[in-house]
Design an enzyme around this catalytic site. Structure first.
Site, short mmCIF file in Angstrom:
data_model
loop_
_atom_site.label_atom_id
_atom_site.label_comp_id
_atom_site.label_asym_id
_atom_site.label_seq_id
_atom_site.Cartn_x
_atom_site.Cartn_y
_atom_site.Cartn_z
N GLU A 152 -3.46 2.42 -7.40
CA GLU A 152 -3.78 3.56 -6.54
C GLU A 152 -2.75 4.66 -6.76
O GLU A 152 -1.66 4.62 -6.15
CB GLU A 152 -3.75 3.14 -5.07
CG GLU A 152 -4.75 2.08 -4.71
CD GLU A 152 -5.09 2.13 -3.23
OE1 GLU A 152 -6.23 2.41 -2.90
OE2 GLU A 152 -4.18 1.92 -2.42
N HIS A 171 0.85 -1.20 0.00
CA HIS A 171 0.00 0.00 0.00
C HIS A 171 0.88 1.25 0.00
O HIS A 171 1.96 1.26 0.59
CB HIS A 171 -0.92 0.00 1.23
CG HIS A 171 -1.92 1.11 1.19
ND1 HIS A 171 -1.62 2.38 1.65
CD2 HIS A 171 -3.19 1.16 0.71
CE1 HIS A 171 -2.69 3.14 1.46
NE2 HIS A 171 -3.65 2.43 0.90
C1 PEP Z 1 -6.58 3.75 0.34
O1 PEP Z 1 -6.30 3.88 1.53
O2 PEP Z 1 -6.20 2.75 -0.26
C2 PEP Z 1 -7.34 4.82 -0.32
C3 PEP Z 1 -7.61 4.70 -1.59
O3 PEP Z 1 -7.74 5.87 0.45
P1 PEP Z 1 -8.82 7.01 0.05
O4 PEP Z 1 -10.01 6.32 -0.52
O5 PEP Z 1 -9.11 7.72 1.34
O6 PEP Z 1 -8.14 7.89 -0.97
#
Ligand code: PEP
Length: 249
Positions: A168, A96
């Site tokens: 992400e 992550h």
């Molecule tokens: C995450 O923690 O993986 C994330 C996408 O956080 P957020 O949705 O708050 O951007």
């Protein structure tokens, strides 16, 4: 026909009592739906409370946010994949962005954690994503694919095929900025092509989730984008009715 995966990353929020109250509400708002899978990633100390609350629901599963790459030993404060599995986790987030950028986790360590997860029977959700600088320099695909290849460097192709990937973008996590569906889709397609290279046909079936400031307003559009098979959600997963709204997208 997609079978979307919705994953809630609670980060360092929700003590056991909060999680129980959340789950009571969530279960009331969200009756069983077999056409989608919902994953919860609570804090390691809250995990057992959530496992207990979802034990009668095959459509809901629980994972840990992090593991150590060793199976056991003198690593004070850490949790192994085996301990997580024993406590009821079925999934683990690997790499992550907050592990990489707040705690300095390297690509190599992420790969070792994915291998440890496999040894213990945990399904890894491999997180990849570029920083804003890297995006502005046009390095997005290069960075994301390097992270992906390092994350699977110590497992076999059939194990890669049993994992999930989450794209992400670092600049979108917790910032309120979201990738456009077109931008997300370009990266998801590059990830899909890499998965095909790594595992052949089986790469088609690996769910690729998008994460980064997903909310009730943008979830449907993101989920409709080509190669977006689910959503990994932080902030917007912390309130039960809101999260149930996203999961029903
Ligand atoms: C995450 O923690 O993986 C994330 C996408 O956080 P957020 O949705 O708050 O951007």
């Amino acid at each position: 026909m997609k079978h979307p995966v919705f994953a809630a990353n609670w980060k360092m929020n929700q003590a056991p009592a909060d999680a129980k109250a959340f789950m009571r509400q969530f279960l009331a708002y969200y009756p069983r739906q077999q056409d989608r899978t919902v994953l919860f990633f609570p804090s390691a100390l809250t995990l057992s409370a959530v496992v207990e609350m979802v034990k009668d629901r095959t459509d809901l599963s629980v994972g840990v946010q992090n593991i150590h790459w060793e199976d056991k030993g003198a690593f004070t404060g850490e949790n192994s994949a085996t301990i997580a599995r024993g406590a009821g986790a079925r999934y683990v987030l690997a790499g992550h962005s907050e592990r990489r950028h707040v705690f300095g986790e390297t690509d190599e360590q992420t790969g070792l954690k994915v291998a440890a997860a496999e040894r213990a029977g945990l399904t890894a959700v491999i997180c990849v994503g570029e920083t804003l600088d890297q995006r502005e320099r046009g390095e997005t695909n290069e960075v994301v694919l390097r992270q992906l290849r390092a994350a699977v460097a110590h497992i076999e192709p059939n194990q890669i095929a049993g994992s999930l990937v989450a794209y992400e973008p670092v600049w979108a996590i917790g910032t309120g900025k979201t990738a456009t569906t077109a931008d997300a889709s370009v990266v998801h397609q590059a990830i899909r092509a890499a998965l095909r290279d790594l595992t052949g046909e089986r790469g088609e079936a690996v769910p690729i989730l998008y994460g980064g400031s997903v909310n009730r307003g943008n979830a449907a559009a993101l989920l409709a984008a080509p190669e977006v098979d689910g959503l990994l959600v932080g902030g917007a997963s912390l309130e039960a009715e809101n999260w149930a709204g996203i999961v029903r997208t």
